[in-house]
Scaffold this motif. Structure first.
Motif, PDB file in Angstrom:
ATOM      1  N   CYS A   1       0.865  -1.104   0.157  1.00 56.08           N
ATOM      2  CA  CYS A   1      -0.078   0.108  -0.034  1.00 56.08           C
ATOM      3  C   CYS A   1       0.863   1.370  -0.082  1.00 56.08           C
ATOM      4  CB  CYS A   1      -1.080  -0.007   1.317  1.00 56.08           C
ATOM      5  SG  CYS A   1      -1.968  -1.491   1.307  1.00 56.08           S
ATOM      6  N   PRO A   2       1.490   1.519  -0.992  1.00 53.80           N
ATOM      7  CA  PRO A   2       2.580   2.365  -1.243  1.00 53.80           C
ATOM      8  C   PRO A   2       2.047   4.139  -1.094  1.00 53.80           C
ATOM      9  CG  PRO A   2       2.359   1.511  -3.204  1.00 53.80           C
ATOM     10  CD  PRO A   2       1.590   0.678  -2.372  1.00 53.80           C
ATOM     11  N   ASP A   3       0.610   4.051  -1.425  1.00 53.21           N
ATOM     12  CA  ASP A   3      -0.097   5.486  -1.677  1.00 53.21           C
ATOM     13  C   ASP A   3      -0.517   6.138  -0.262  1.00 53.21           C
ATOM     14  OD1 ASP A   3      -0.259   5.258  -4.689  1.00 53.21           O
ATOM     15  OD2 ASP A   3      -1.297   3.513  -3.962  1.00 53.21           O
ATOM     16  N   LEU A   4      -0.578   7.422  -0.811  1.00 49.02           N
ATOM     17  CA  LEU A   4      -0.959   8.483   0.192  1.00 49.02           C
ATOM     18  C   LEU A   4      -2.247   8.838   0.142  1.00 49.02           C
ATOM     19  CD1 LEU A   4       2.485  10.527   0.840  1.00 49.02           C
ATOM     20  CD2 LEU A   4       1.558   8.722   2.229  1.00 49.02           C
ATOM     21  N   VAL A   5      -3.005   9.163   1.280  1.00 48.17           N
ATOM     22  CA  VAL A   5      -4.538   9.795   0.885  1.00 48.17           C
ATOM     23  C   VAL A   5      -4.871  10.745   1.905  1.00 48.17           C
ATOM     24  CG1 VAL A   5      -5.467   7.727  -0.139  1.00 48.17           C
ATOM     25  CG2 VAL A   5      -5.878   8.147   2.347  1.00 48.17           C
ATOM     26  N   TYR A   6      -5.611  11.719   1.930  1.00 54.00           N
ATOM     27  CA  TYR A   6      -6.189  12.639   2.738  1.00 54.00           C
ATOM     28  C   TYR A   6      -7.400  11.856   3.570  1.00 54.00           C
ATOM     29  CZ  TYR A   6      -2.997  16.255   1.335  1.00 54.00           C
ATOM     30  OH  TYR A   6      -1.588  16.812   0.959  1.00 54.00           O
ATOM     31  N   THR A   7      -7.332  11.622   4.756  1.00 58.35           N
ATOM     32  CA  THR A   7      -8.364  11.005   5.683  1.00 58.35           C
ATOM     33  C   THR A   7      -8.088  11.010   7.083  1.00 58.35           C
ATOM     34  OG1 THR A   7      -9.694   9.117   5.494  1.00 58.35           O
ATOM     35  CG2 THR A   7      -7.472   8.573   5.378  1.00 58.35           C
ATOM     36  N   ASP A   8      -8.929  10.613   7.840  1.00 54.76           N
ATOM     37  CA  ASP A   8      -8.838  10.484   9.306  1.00 54.76           C
ATOM     38  C   ASP A   8      -8.178   9.154   9.695  1.00 54.76           C
ATOM     39  OD1 ASP A   8      -9.285   9.826  12.108  1.00 54.76           O
ATOM     40  OD2 ASP A   8     -10.182  11.938  11.942  1.00 54.76           O
ATOM     41  N   LYS A   9      -6.955   9.293   9.957  1.00 54.29           N
ATOM     42  CA  LYS A   9      -6.179   7.981  10.552  1.00 54.29           C
ATOM     43  C   LYS A   9      -7.000   7.183  11.210  1.00 54.29           C
ATOM     44  CE  LYS A   9      -1.544   6.412  11.809  1.00 54.29           C
ATOM     45  NZ  LYS A   9      -0.108   7.023  12.021  1.00 54.29           N
ATOM     46  N   LYS A  10      -7.204   7.717  12.458  1.00 56.75           N
ATOM     47  CA  LYS A  10      -7.817   6.961  13.442  1.00 56.75           C
ATOM     48  C   LYS A  10      -9.046   6.094  13.032  1.00 56.75           C
ATOM     49  CE  LYS A  10     -10.851   9.069  16.431  1.00 56.75           C
ATOM     50  NZ  LYS A  10     -11.447   9.757  17.497  1.00 56.75           N
ATOM     51  N   TRP A  11      -9.923   6.971  12.270  1.00 49.21           N
ATOM     52  CA  TRP A  11     -11.297   6.182  11.709  1.00 49.21           C
ATOM     53  C   TRP A  11     -11.136   5.196  10.699  1.00 49.21           C
ATOM     54  CZ3 TRP A  11     -14.522   5.914  15.314  1.00 49.21           C
ATOM     55  CH2 TRP A  11     -14.838   7.172  16.013  1.00 49.21           C
ATOM     56  N   ILE A  12     -10.001   5.297   9.961  1.00 47.49           N
ATOM     57  CA  ILE A  12      -9.565   4.601   8.738  1.00 47.49           C
ATOM     58  C   ILE A  12      -9.032   3.340   9.557  1.00 47.49           C
ATOM     59  CG2 ILE A  12      -7.908   3.660   7.103  1.00 47.49           C
ATOM     60  CD1 ILE A  12     -10.430   5.664   6.124  1.00 47.49           C
ATOM     61  N   ALA A  13      -8.230   3.344  10.529  1.00 50.48           N
ATOM     62  CA  ALA A  13      -7.664   2.332  11.470  1.00 50.48           C
ATOM     63  C   ALA A  13      -8.918   1.583  11.979  1.00 50.48           C
ATOM     64  CB  ALA A  13      -6.979   2.774  12.511  1.00 50.48           C
ATOM     65  N   PHE A  14      -9.929   2.114  12.410  1.00 50.30           N
ATOM     66  CA  PHE A  14     -11.219   1.669  12.970  1.00 50.30           C
ATOM     67  C   PHE A  14     -11.858   0.677  12.146  1.00 50.30           C
ATOM     68  CE2 PHE A  14     -15.884   1.267  13.790  1.00 50.30           C
ATOM     69  CZ  PHE A  14     -15.991   0.748  14.803  1.00 50.30           C
ATOM     70  N   ILE A  15     -12.014   1.081  10.843  1.00 51.17           N
ATOM     71  CA  ILE A  15     -12.913   0.534   9.621  1.00 51.17           C
ATOM     72  C   ILE A  15     -11.868  -0.842   9.260  1.00 51.17           C
ATOM     73  CG2 ILE A  15     -13.401   0.847   7.316  1.00 51.17           C
ATOM     74  CD1 ILE A  15     -13.856   3.828   7.916  1.00 51.17           C
ATOM     75  N   LEU A  16     -10.667  -0.450   8.980  1.00 50.48           N
ATOM     76  CA  LEU A  16      -9.793  -1.718   8.944  1.00 50.48           C
ATOM     77  C   LEU A  16      -9.762  -2.945   9.980  1.00 50.48           C
ATOM     78  CD1 LEU A  16      -6.637   0.106   7.275  1.00 50.48           C
ATOM     79  CD2 LEU A  16      -8.532  -1.244   5.968  1.00 50.48           C
ATOM     80  N   ASN A  17      -9.661  -2.186  11.060  1.00 49.01           N
ATOM     81  CA  ASN A  17      -9.809  -3.441  12.176  1.00 49.01           C
ATOM     82  C   ASN A  17     -10.997  -4.345  12.141  1.00 49.01           C
ATOM     83  OD1 ASN A  17      -8.563  -4.124  14.650  1.00 49.01           O
ATOM     84  ND2 ASN A  17     -10.547  -3.619  15.542  1.00 49.01           N
ATOM     85  N   GLN A  18     -12.091  -3.546  11.821  1.00 50.53           N
ATOM     86  CA  GLN A  18     -13.399  -4.351  11.575  1.00 50.53           C
ATOM     87  C   GLN A  18     -13.250  -5.436  10.563  1.00 50.53           C
ATOM     88  OE1 GLN A  18     -16.229  -4.374  13.869  1.00 50.53           O
ATOM     89  NE2 GLN A  18     -16.714  -6.078  12.385  1.00 50.53           N
ATOM     90  N   MET A  19     -12.783  -4.858   9.568  1.00 49.34           N
ATOM     91  CA  MET A  19     -12.781  -5.726   8.346  1.00 49.34           C
ATOM     92  C   MET A  19     -11.717  -6.910   8.478  1.00 49.34           C
ATOM     93  SD  MET A  19     -12.797  -2.851   5.240  1.00 49.34           S
ATOM     94  CE  MET A  19     -14.365  -2.002   4.778  1.00 49.34           C
ATOM     95  N   ILE A  20     -10.558  -6.531   9.245  1.00 46.06           N
ATOM     96  CA  ILE A  20      -9.628  -7.684   9.422  1.00 46.06           C
ATOM     97  C   ILE A  20     -10.459  -8.724  10.532  1.00 46.06           C
ATOM     98  CG2 ILE A  20      -7.573  -8.233  10.758  1.00 46.06           C
ATOM     99  CD1 ILE A  20      -6.442  -5.586   9.863  1.00 46.06           C
ATOM    100  N   LEU A  21     -11.092  -8.219  11.407  1.00 48.55           N
ATOM    101  CA  LEU A  21     -11.761  -8.982  12.255  1.00 48.55           C
ATOM    102  C   LEU A  21     -12.709 -10.017  11.655  1.00 48.55           C
ATOM    103  CD1 LEU A  21     -12.162  -6.719  15.594  1.00 48.55           C
ATOM    104  CD2 LEU A  21     -10.470  -8.677  15.237  1.00 48.55           C
TER     105      LEU A  21
END
Length: 181
Positions: free
Chosen positions: A37-57
């Motif tokens: 995942c070499p790309d950068l985006v403009y977003t909220d890191k905390k909430w993206i982490a929450f979303i990814l965590n849910q998807m991983i679970l």
């Protein structure tokens, strides 16, 4: 979930942080992961982490015999796609359109006592607040691909061109985009 801090976000870094947070659970379930995942985006890191965590679970909960997670980005003219692929049980075509509905657990969820039908619902709500599209593709017995579409914001591009670097690195978001802080 009403406070958002939008900043340039390294998706690879966020994915590694969420994987590290779940390291014990991943090892316990013998899950392997690949990250590109070499790309950068403009977003909220905390909430993206929450979303990814849910998807991983979810990927771990509905894993196959030799669980594998693949994270990768695809840069497009209109933005960046972040994909999480697993080789789990998959989601039936008739249920795929409903997985983001509040309380929907589907046939896979009914076979797991911990399924509430709230995780992906919250992911979709957060994505809507962040201006990110989310969807899933799946084949029963093959696995599921969850995709987050981070659009390029014309507002941020203009702002970046006009402001000094320190001024656009961090933006405070409460509901709608505000001026740089």
């Amino acid at each position: 979930y009403k406070d958002y801090l939008i900043s340039e976000t390294d998706l690879q870094e966020v994915v590694y942080e969420v994987l590290a947070k779940n390291q014990g659970y991943l090892i316990q379930n013998q899950v392997q992961a690949e990250v590109d995942c070499p790309d950068l985006v403009y977003t909220d890191k905390k909430w993206i982490a929450f979303i990814l965590n849910q998807m991983i679970l979810n990927s771990i909960k509905y894993r196959g015999d030799t669980p594998m997670l693949k994270f990768y980005t695809i840069k497009q003219e209109q933005g960046v796609l972040l994909a999480l692929e697993d080789n789990g049980t998959g989601i039936g075509e008739s249920e795929l359109a409903r997985i983001f509905e509040k309380g929907f657990t589907g046939s896979n969820g009914r076979s797991h006592e911990r399924a509430t039908g709230m995780g992906l619902y919250l992911c979709r709500k957060l994505c809507q607040k962040l201006g990110i599209e989310v969807w899933a593709e799946s084949i029963i017995g093959k696995g599921t691909r969850m995709i987050l579409d981070f659009p390029i914001s014309s507002y941020l591009t203009i702002l970046k061109d006009r402001c000094k670097p320190a001024r656009y690195q961090s933006l405070l978001i409460i509901g709608r985009i505000r001026l740089p802080i």
